[in-house]
Design a protein around this motif. Sequence first.
Motif, PDB file in Angstrom:
ATOM      1  N   CYS A   1       0.869  -1.174   0.000  1.00 30.10           N
ATOM      2  CA  CYS A   1       0.000   0.000   0.000  1.00 30.10           C
ATOM      3  C   CYS A   1       0.908   1.226   0.000  1.00 30.10           C
ATOM      4  N   LEU A   2       0.436   2.286  -0.608  1.00 31.61           N
ATOM      5  CA  LEU A   2       1.261   3.487  -0.749  1.00 31.61           C
ATOM      6  C   LEU A   2       0.704   4.634   0.063  1.00 31.61           C
ATOM      7  N   LEU A   3       1.602   5.481   0.545  1.00 32.56           N
ATOM      8  CA  LEU A   3       1.244   6.777   1.108  1.00 32.56           C
ATOM      9  C   LEU A   3       1.752   7.837   0.149  1.00 32.56           C
ATOM     10  N   ALA A   4       0.879   8.744  -0.235  1.00 33.67           N
ATOM     11  CA  ALA A   4       1.247   9.766  -1.202  1.00 33.67           C
ATOM     12  C   ALA A   4       0.808  11.131  -0.711  1.00 33.67           C
ATOM     13  N   ASP A   5       1.398  12.158  -1.298  1.00 28.82           N
ATOM     14  CA  ASP A   5       0.961  13.520  -1.048  1.00 28.82           C
ATOM     15  C   ASP A   5      -0.375  13.720  -1.759  1.00 28.82           C
ATOM     16  N   ALA A   6      -1.398  14.140  -1.017  1.00 24.93           N
ATOM     17  CA  ALA A   6      -2.746  14.234  -1.595  1.00 24.93           C
ATOM     18  C   ALA A   6      -2.852  15.331  -2.638  1.00 24.93           C
ATOM     19  N   ASP A   7      -1.948  16.297  -2.614  1.00 23.42           N
ATOM     20  CA  ASP A   7      -2.010  17.402  -3.572  1.00 23.42           C
ATOM     21  C   ASP A   7      -1.298  17.069  -4.873  1.00 23.42           C
ATOM     22  N   SER A   8      -0.153  16.389  -4.775  1.00 20.36           N
ATOM     23  CA  SER A   8       0.648  16.120  -5.966  1.00 20.36           C
ATOM     24  C   SER A   8       0.581  14.674  -6.432  1.00 20.36           C
ATOM     25  N   GLY A   9       0.182  13.761  -5.544  1.00 18.42           N
ATOM     26  CA  GLY A   9       0.183  12.348  -5.873  1.00 18.42           C
ATOM     27  C   GLY A   9       1.544  11.696  -5.735  1.00 18.42           C
ATOM     28  N   LYS A  10       2.556  12.434  -5.299  1.00 19.00           N
ATOM     29  CA  LYS A  10       3.909  11.895  -5.151  1.00 19.00           C
ATOM     30  C   LYS A  10       3.947  10.880  -4.016  1.00 19.00           C
ATOM     31  N   VAL A  11       4.479   9.688  -4.289  1.00 15.35           N
ATOM     32  CA  VAL A  11       4.576   8.645  -3.276  1.00 15.35           C
ATOM     33  C   VAL A  11       5.653   8.995  -2.274  1.00 15.35           C
ATOM     34  N   ILE A  12       5.303   8.932  -0.981  1.00 16.88           N
ATOM     35  CA  ILE A  12       6.249   9.285   0.073  1.00 16.88           C
ATOM     36  C   ILE A  12       6.479   8.144   1.051  1.00 16.88           C
ATOM     37  N   GLY A  13       5.767   7.021   0.866  1.00 22.27           N
ATOM     38  CA  GLY A  13       5.957   5.896   1.766  1.00 22.27           C
ATOM     39  C   GLY A  13       5.317   4.635   1.239  1.00 22.27           C
ATOM     40  N   ASN A  14       5.863   3.497   1.656  1.00 19.34           N
ATOM     41  CA  ASN A  14       5.333   2.184   1.284  1.00 19.34           C
ATOM     42  C   ASN A  14       4.966   1.410   2.545  1.00 19.34           C
ATOM     43  N   LEU A  15       3.815   0.764   2.514  1.00 15.61           N
ATOM     44  CA  LEU A  15       3.363  -0.048   3.632  1.00 15.61           C
ATOM     45  C   LEU A  15       3.418  -1.507   3.185  1.00 15.61           C
TER      46      LEU A  15
END
Length: 450
Positions: free
Chosen positions: A304-318
């Motif tokens: 599962c991914l964590l991303a910046d909600a404004d840009s969609g840039k992935v910032i973390g992996n679960l």
Amino acid sequence: MAQFQNDDLEYVVDDYYDMSEFEEDTSSESETPRNGGDSDFEDDFDMVHIHRKPKTDTSAVDVRNGKDIQGIPWERLNYTRDRYRQTRLKQYKNYESLWRSREDLDKECKEVEKGHSFYEFQFNTRLVKSTIVHFQLRNLLWATTKHDVYLMQNYSLMHWSSLLGRAKEVVSVAKPVNPTLNNPRSLAQSLSRVQISTMAVKENLWVAGGFHGELICKYLNQPGVVFCTKLTTEENAITNTVDIYRNPCGMLRIMAANNDAQVRVFDAENFACLNQFSFSWSVNNTAVSPDGKLLAVLGDSSECLLADADSGKVIGNLRGHLDYSFASAWHPDGRILATGNQDTTCRLWDVRNPSQSLAVLKGRMGAIRAVRFTSDGQFLAMAEPADFVHIFDSRSGFAKEQEIDLFGEIAGISFSPDTEALFVGVADRTYGSLLEFNRKHFSYYLDSIM
């Protein structure tokens, strides 16, 4: 997400369970409100009115007198409820594709104290019954108050008032749907005969996704559909999830995720597409954090991914799940994320330290298709595809559990915003219904003394 050709909208899950051997007379009618008073839904529209039929409904009093919560007449059948339950547990086939052994997964699962009762049965009505168009998607029921519930029944969005004991058709998408919004930026277009695959209801707005990539938006206090369009023309581009949220500036936004691996963001005022994020696999579910800053992205990946909600840039992996994920929910404090997976578990993550999950909660027999937190964060509910809804107490570290045991495919679960009610939509030919549970209030001071 698995490709699925759906030619029969009403009963796509019949291959899993068919309870049509249970039959009951439904001839009696009554128009008496159950609790008196009125619901929050206006009667201005020319809609279908369906009045209570007591012989098909079950109340808490009926259950105390020995009636089954779903009205199943076990006394007239050739087997007991317990025997039928054991048969179901043995015969159920979970749709899964695990990439490592289940034995290792079972070792990770949290040991919980079962038998608790946080929400008690209040009412079951068969005057409305949920329907499902894709066996992996179950976000088809939403409560806006403790008396008002919205659900999909075939091609109709239905509103159920528990105060009046009455259902109304809010809108039908069986016939052509024409948007009322006249805004060239929105790229609105007419649709016809939409099979609703997912939906969300928040802030007086109903947003729904369709089996062929459609998006429909309607204000609940206005006639007609304000906006609709087809997000993609790709084959098998089903709209898997929709979300309604506010960004950090307080602006209302709509998010839609599709099998084409795209996530699209719309302005909820003029319905213009503001952004589009691309991922490397089909996106089955998204959830925006309470502060509007983080985006959870789940799909055809064990990660599962964590991303910046404004840009969609992935910032973390679960990392930890063994299969594809289809459900997620944020704790109101914005620090804990719950993810539901086809490996039959729900994982809890602290996004401040996402290297490993905080806890792994296990279901009884099937994938975790829906997860919801109460607005106060005290309870987490997770639903399997059929038969079981689990409620965990977060104050105990999710170590105390209530298990709701029923029969039938589960189309959706929803807590009321005030946390006082939990609704469960059941999809079944005979026993399709809406179940209502009310929150029990305890004195934690007295509990601690005991």
